[in-house]
Design a protein around this motif. Structure first.
Motif, PDB file in Angstrom:
ATOM      1  N   SER A  80       0.842  -1.182   0.010  1.00  0.00           N
ATOM      2  CA  SER A  80      -0.035  -0.123  -0.105  1.00  0.00           C
ATOM      3  C   SER A  80       0.826   1.291   0.050  1.00  0.00           C
ATOM      4  O   SER A  80       1.810   1.353   0.848  1.00  0.00           O
ATOM      5  CB  SER A  80      -1.022   0.124   1.257  1.00  0.00           C
ATOM      6  OG  SER A  80      -1.705  -1.184   1.241  1.00  0.00           O
ATOM      7  N   CYS A  81       0.428   2.330  -0.803  1.00  0.00           N
ATOM      8  CA  CYS A  81       1.073   3.458  -0.852  1.00  0.00           C
ATOM      9  C   CYS A  81      -0.049   4.520  -0.695  1.00  0.00           C
ATOM     10  O   CYS A  81      -0.917   4.493  -1.338  1.00  0.00           O
ATOM     11  CB  CYS A  81       1.916   3.654  -2.272  1.00  0.00           C
ATOM     12  SG  CYS A  81       3.521   2.487  -2.297  1.00  0.00           S
ATOM     13  N   SER A  82       0.435   5.677   0.033  1.00  0.00           N
ATOM     14  CA  SER A  82      -0.696   6.507   0.302  1.00  0.00           C
ATOM     15  C   SER A  82       0.081   8.069   0.264  1.00  0.00           C
ATOM     16  O   SER A  82       1.423   8.267   0.317  1.00  0.00           O
ATOM     17  CB  SER A  82      -1.318   6.508   1.628  1.00  0.00           C
ATOM     18  OG  SER A  82      -1.844   5.125   1.898  1.00  0.00           O
ATOM     19  N   SER A  83      -0.392   8.939  -0.375  1.00  0.00           N
ATOM     20  CA  SER A  83      -0.107  10.190  -0.392  1.00  0.00           C
ATOM     21  C   SER A  83      -1.191  11.373   0.219  1.00  0.00           C
ATOM     22  O   SER A  83      -2.534  11.207   0.039  1.00  0.00           O
ATOM     23  CB  SER A  83      -0.117  10.682  -1.934  1.00  0.00           C
ATOM     24  OG  SER A  83       0.531  12.203  -1.874  1.00  0.00           O
ATOM     25  N   HIS A  84      -0.784  12.647   0.797  1.00  0.00           N
ATOM     26  CA  HIS A  84      -1.528  13.637   1.286  1.00  0.00           C
ATOM     27  C   HIS A  84      -2.440  14.221   0.108  1.00  0.00           C
ATOM     28  O   HIS A  84      -3.406  14.530   0.297  1.00  0.00           O
ATOM     29  CB  HIS A  84      -0.702  14.760   1.994  1.00  0.00           C
ATOM     30  CG  HIS A  84      -0.366  14.166   3.473  1.00  0.00           C
ATOM     31  ND1 HIS A  84      -0.972  13.160   4.318  1.00  0.00           N
ATOM     32  CD2 HIS A  84       1.007  14.114   3.875  1.00  0.00           C
ATOM     33  CE1 HIS A  84      -0.086  13.058   5.252  1.00  0.00           C
ATOM     34  NE2 HIS A  84       0.919  13.672   4.945  1.00  0.00           N
ATOM     35  N   GLN A  85      -1.743  14.253  -0.996  1.00  0.00           N
ATOM     36  CA  GLN A  85      -2.203  14.727  -2.187  1.00  0.00           C
ATOM     37  C   GLN A  85      -3.608  14.029  -2.823  1.00  0.00           C
ATOM     38  O   GLN A  85      -3.354  12.751  -2.757  1.00  0.00           O
ATOM     39  CB  GLN A  85      -1.055  14.963  -3.184  1.00  0.00           C
ATOM     40  CG  GLN A  85      -1.740  15.831  -4.449  1.00  0.00           C
ATOM     41  CD  GLN A  85      -0.451  15.823  -5.573  1.00  0.00           C
ATOM     42  OE1 GLN A  85       0.862  15.612  -5.102  1.00  0.00           O
ATOM     43  NE2 GLN A  85      -0.887  16.304  -6.619  1.00  0.00           N
ATOM     44  N   SER A  86      -4.435  14.775  -3.317  1.00  0.00           N
ATOM     45  CA  SER A  86      -5.697  13.916  -3.837  1.00  0.00           C
ATOM     46  C   SER A  86      -5.025  13.680  -5.347  1.00  0.00           C
ATOM     47  O   SER A  86      -4.422  14.404  -5.906  1.00  0.00           O
ATOM     48  CB  SER A  86      -6.862  14.892  -3.839  1.00  0.00           C
ATOM     49  OG  SER A  86      -7.177  15.192  -2.448  1.00  0.00           O
ATOM     50  N   ASN A  87      -5.872  12.521  -5.847  1.00  0.00           N
ATOM     51  CA  ASN A  87      -5.630  12.240  -7.233  1.00  0.00           C
ATOM     52  C   ASN A  87      -4.016  12.053  -7.622  1.00  0.00           C
ATOM     53  O   ASN A  87      -3.721  12.477  -8.807  1.00  0.00           O
ATOM     54  CB  ASN A  87      -6.508  12.945  -8.106  1.00  0.00           C
ATOM     55  CG  ASN A  87      -7.769  13.295  -7.763  1.00  0.00           C
ATOM     56  OD1 ASN A  87      -8.537  11.938  -7.677  1.00  0.00           O
ATOM     57  ND2 ASN A  87      -8.431  14.358  -7.428  1.00  0.00           N
ATOM     58  N   ALA A  88      -3.206  11.428  -6.779  1.00  0.00           N
ATOM     59  CA  ALA A  88      -1.734  11.294  -6.936  1.00  0.00           C
ATOM     60  C   ALA A  88      -1.453  10.274  -7.705  1.00  0.00           C
ATOM     61  O   ALA A  88      -0.382  10.255  -8.621  1.00  0.00           O
ATOM     62  CB  ALA A  88      -1.107  11.380  -5.540  1.00  0.00           C
ATOM     63  N   TYR A  89      -2.264   9.073  -7.722  1.00  0.00           N
ATOM     64  CA  TYR A  89      -1.747   7.885  -8.672  1.00  0.00           C
ATOM     65  C   TYR A  89      -2.501   7.769  -9.691  1.00  0.00           C
ATOM     66  O   TYR A  89      -3.803   7.978  -9.819  1.00  0.00           O
ATOM     67  CB  TYR A  89      -1.844   6.695  -7.466  1.00  0.00           C
ATOM     68  CG  TYR A  89      -0.987   7.017  -6.184  1.00  0.00           C
ATOM     69  CD1 TYR A  89       0.209   7.157  -6.485  1.00  0.00           C
ATOM     70  CD2 TYR A  89      -1.364   6.901  -5.067  1.00  0.00           C
ATOM     71  CE1 TYR A  89       1.156   7.500  -5.293  1.00  0.00           C
ATOM     72  CE2 TYR A  89      -0.884   7.043  -3.947  1.00  0.00           C
ATOM     73  CZ  TYR A  89       0.447   7.219  -4.015  1.00  0.00           C
ATOM     74  OH  TYR A  89       1.381   7.508  -2.941  1.00  0.00           O
ATOM     75  N   THR A  90      -2.033   7.013 -10.782  1.00  0.00           N
ATOM     76  CA  THR A  90      -2.620   6.733 -12.021  1.00  0.00           C
ATOM     77  C   THR A  90      -2.468   5.105 -12.048  1.00  0.00           C
ATOM     78  O   THR A  90      -1.957   4.499 -11.187  1.00  0.00           O
ATOM     79  CB  THR A  90      -2.224   7.266 -13.231  1.00  0.00           C
ATOM     80  OG1 THR A  90      -0.556   6.704 -13.355  1.00  0.00           O
ATOM     81  CG2 THR A  90      -2.000   8.828 -12.944  1.00  0.00           C
ATOM     82  N   MET A  91      -3.073   4.586 -13.158  1.00  0.00           N
ATOM     83  CA  MET A  91      -3.006   3.116 -13.630  1.00  0.00           C
ATOM     84  C   MET A  91      -1.373   2.844 -13.756  1.00  0.00           C
ATOM     85  O   MET A  91      -1.043   1.548 -13.571  1.00  0.00           O
ATOM     86  CB  MET A  91      -3.814   2.899 -14.751  1.00  0.00           C
ATOM     87  CG  MET A  91      -5.290   2.678 -14.364  1.00  0.00           C
ATOM     88  SD  MET A  91      -5.727   1.527 -13.068  1.00  0.00           S
ATOM     89  CE  MET A  91      -5.336  -0.067 -13.753  1.00  0.00           C
ATOM     90  N   ASP A  92      -0.614   3.568 -14.395  1.00  0.00           N
ATOM     91  CA  ASP A  92       0.852   3.536 -14.325  1.00  0.00           C
ATOM     92  C   ASP A  92       1.362   2.990 -13.036  1.00  0.00           C
ATOM     93  O   ASP A  92       2.204   2.254 -12.947  1.00  0.00           O
ATOM     94  CB  ASP A  92       1.473   4.670 -15.025  1.00  0.00           C
ATOM     95  CG  ASP A  92       1.056   4.797 -16.699  1.00  0.00           C
ATOM     96  OD1 ASP A  92       0.573   3.719 -17.301  1.00  0.00           O
ATOM     97  OD2 ASP A  92       1.375   5.841 -17.130  1.00  0.00           O
ATOM     98  N   ASP A  93       1.010   3.797 -12.052  1.00  0.00           N
ATOM     99  CA  ASP A  93       1.390   3.341 -10.754  1.00  0.00           C
ATOM    100  C   ASP A  93       0.935   2.490 -10.264  1.00  0.00           C
ATOM    101  O   ASP A  93       1.886   1.549  -9.462  1.00  0.00           O
ATOM    102  CB  ASP A  93       0.939   4.584  -9.739  1.00  0.00           C
ATOM    103  CG  ASP A  93       1.706   5.918  -9.953  1.00  0.00           C
ATOM    104  OD1 ASP A  93       2.911   5.923 -10.184  1.00  0.00           O
ATOM    105  OD2 ASP A  93       0.648   6.914 -10.268  1.00  0.00           O
ATOM    106  N   VAL A  94      -0.315   1.793 -10.584  1.00  0.00           N
ATOM    107  CA  VAL A  94      -0.463   0.493 -10.142  1.00  0.00           C
ATOM    108  C   VAL A  94       0.207  -0.537 -10.881  1.00  0.00           C
ATOM    109  O   VAL A  94       0.728  -1.536 -10.182  1.00  0.00           O
ATOM    110  CB  VAL A  94      -2.136   0.270 -10.739  1.00  0.00           C
ATOM    111  CG1 VAL A  94      -2.523  -1.310 -10.344  1.00  0.00           C
ATOM    112  CG2 VAL A  94      -3.172   1.294 -10.043  1.00  0.00           C
ATOM    113  N   ALA A  95       0.489  -0.365 -11.999  1.00  0.00           N
ATOM    114  CA  ALA A  95       1.511  -1.330 -12.783  1.00  0.00           C
ATOM    115  C   ALA A  95       3.045  -1.447 -12.110  1.00  0.00           C
ATOM    116  O   ALA A  95       3.469  -2.512 -11.896  1.00  0.00           O
ATOM    117  CB  ALA A  95       1.779  -0.824 -14.221  1.00  0.00           C
ATOM    118  N   ASN A  96       3.471  -0.132 -11.665  1.00  0.00           N
ATOM    119  CA  ASN A  96       4.697  -0.099 -11.104  1.00  0.00           C
ATOM    120  C   ASN A  96       4.667  -0.622  -9.788  1.00  0.00           C
ATOM    121  O   ASN A  96       5.468  -1.520  -9.128  1.00  0.00           O
ATOM    122  CB  ASN A  96       4.977   1.225 -10.953  1.00  0.00           C
ATOM    123  CG  ASN A  96       5.717   1.719 -12.200  1.00  0.00           C
ATOM    124  OD1 ASN A  96       5.968   1.053 -13.274  1.00  0.00           O
ATOM    125  ND2 ASN A  96       5.482   3.140 -12.485  1.00  0.00           N
TER     126      ASN A  96
END
Length: 411
Positions: free
Chosen positions: A138-154
């Protein structure tokens, strides 16, 4: 998401592999690889949830911001905010604002850290070995909408690197726990065997203790009562005043017998100490005998007698009781003295009388003398029975070594 070239990603993946080598503990792995993972998936908080072998519980290991997740004991999967990933119901979880996402908040969910740490963007992928889910990254960020499907793949690629190590460590820890349990089971079995042997020995010792206590205390008291009642039987009239001390003595016998059965310390000894217990016993014994006997108890130990271990004090009291019983029963004395003194840290206890006899021949050398010697040996005390040095009669001397009295050294 970072716009990272594939060559750079490959470099960071290799860095993760190198850092994993030699790590033998979950938290150590997370801390070792956190920086490399941050170059692939930027995060303010990262954790790995590892499922227990029963598939009912999981444990979280964190990096970055610390939350209550890693401080939880093994928690039920049913209360995890990412239970859908851990159970395999979804292939991943991606949220732009987890604080408001109902998938993370349901009845019984342990999702308070999401609000406490203000974790808006969240990304979760399963960790698999041989197709079985062993946990989740699990990875989390204070910023909203910080991750995309590319991040899911990584994240999946990172999870694939981590999973075999976590799987191996989990298996090793389980094997260790199994070995510990087996060792404990063997120890319990051996302990039961030794315990049975020790119990047998303890029961035999207890049988002997009860036998000595019954002889030294209860039997002696009852013998005196029988003689007193026998004298009363010759009286032309028995008044209530004459019966009252007999009834009181019988009640005391019953109380003492109950104490022996329950292995309780003599109440006077427990409450007021050895000297008071000796005085109380001497007074009662002389009164119950109906004989004109003077008595005295002298304590010249400067408090040493009160420092004795309880078991030692009880043994000394029993020996004094038997010595007093013998004197009253056999010697027909007019005086009984008990003196407690100290010499170079050793405790001396002397019981003397001015009766008609001396030594074992006078007392018959029976069970009473044997009991006194046995009790003395059990507390490492020297026992001596001889003539009263102040004149006629008998003197019993007990010498308790300084090591047993545990008297502190003088400054």
């Amino acid at each position: 998401m970072l716009d990272t070239p594939k060559s750079a990603l490959f470099h960071h993946y290799m860095g993760i592999s190198r850092l994993l080598a030699g790590q033998l503990e979950f938290n150590a792995i997370i801390q070792a690889v956190a920086t490399e993972i941050s170059h692939i998936i930027p995060h303010d908080h990262m954790d790995v949830c590892i499922k227990q072998l029963d598939d009912k519980y999981h444990i979280a290991y964190e990096s970055g911001l610390a939350s209550a997740w890693s401080r939880q004991p093994p928690a039920l999967l049913t209360g995890s905010p990412i239970r859908a990933v851990l159970s395999g119901n979804v292939d991943y979880l991606l949220s732009g604002d987890a604080c408001a996402d109902p998938r993370f908040h349901f009845e019984g969910a342990f999702s308070s850290p999401i609000h406490e740490l203000d974790l808006h963007s969240r990304l979760h992928v399963p960790m698999k070995v041989h197709g079985d889910i062993i946990g989740a990254l699990s990875c989390s960020s204070h910023q909203s909408n910080a991750y995309t499907m590319d991040d899911v793949a990584n994240a999946r690629a990172v999870a694939d690197l981590l999973a075999p190590y976590f799987y191996a460590i989990r298996a090793a820890e389980q094997a260790k726990r199994s070995a510990i349990e087996e060792a404990r089971a063997n120890a319990r079995e051996e302990g039961l065997r030794l315990g049975a042997l020790q119990l047998t020995e303890a029961l035999e010792a207890e049988r002997q203790r009860i036998g000595m206590d019954l002889h030294d205390q209860t039997l002696a008291d009852l013998t005196r009562l029988v003689r007193r009642i026998e004298r009363m039987s010759h009286a032309t009239e028995v008044s209530g005043e004459m019966l009252e001390p007999v009834m009181r003595s019988l009640q005391q016998c019953m109380q003492d017998l109950r104490g022996i059965i329950e292995e309780a310390k003599p109440s006077i000894l427990q409450l007021f100490g050895l000297v008071q217990a000796i005085e109380t016993y001497l007074d009662r014994s002389v009164r119950d005998s109906g004989l004109p006997i003077d008595w005295s108890v002298s304590d010249m130990t400067n408090g040493l007698v009160e420092k004795l271990d309880n078991s030692v004090a009880v043994s000394l009291l029993r020996i004094v009781q038997e010595a007093v019983n013998n004197a009253i029963r056999h010697a027909q004395p007019s005086m009984i003295d008990v003196v407690l003194s100290e010499a170079q840290g050793a405790l001396l206890v002397k019981v003397s009388d001015d009766g008609c006899g001396c030594g074992e021949k006078t007392t018959g050398g029976g069970l009473g003398i044997g009991n006194m010697k046995t009790r003395a040996r059990l507390i490492s005390a020297r026992f001596h029975l001889g003539p009263n040095p102040r004149g006629k009669g008998t003197c019993i001397t007990l010498t308790l070594p300084a090591a047993i009295t545990d008297k502190p050294e003088e400054a």
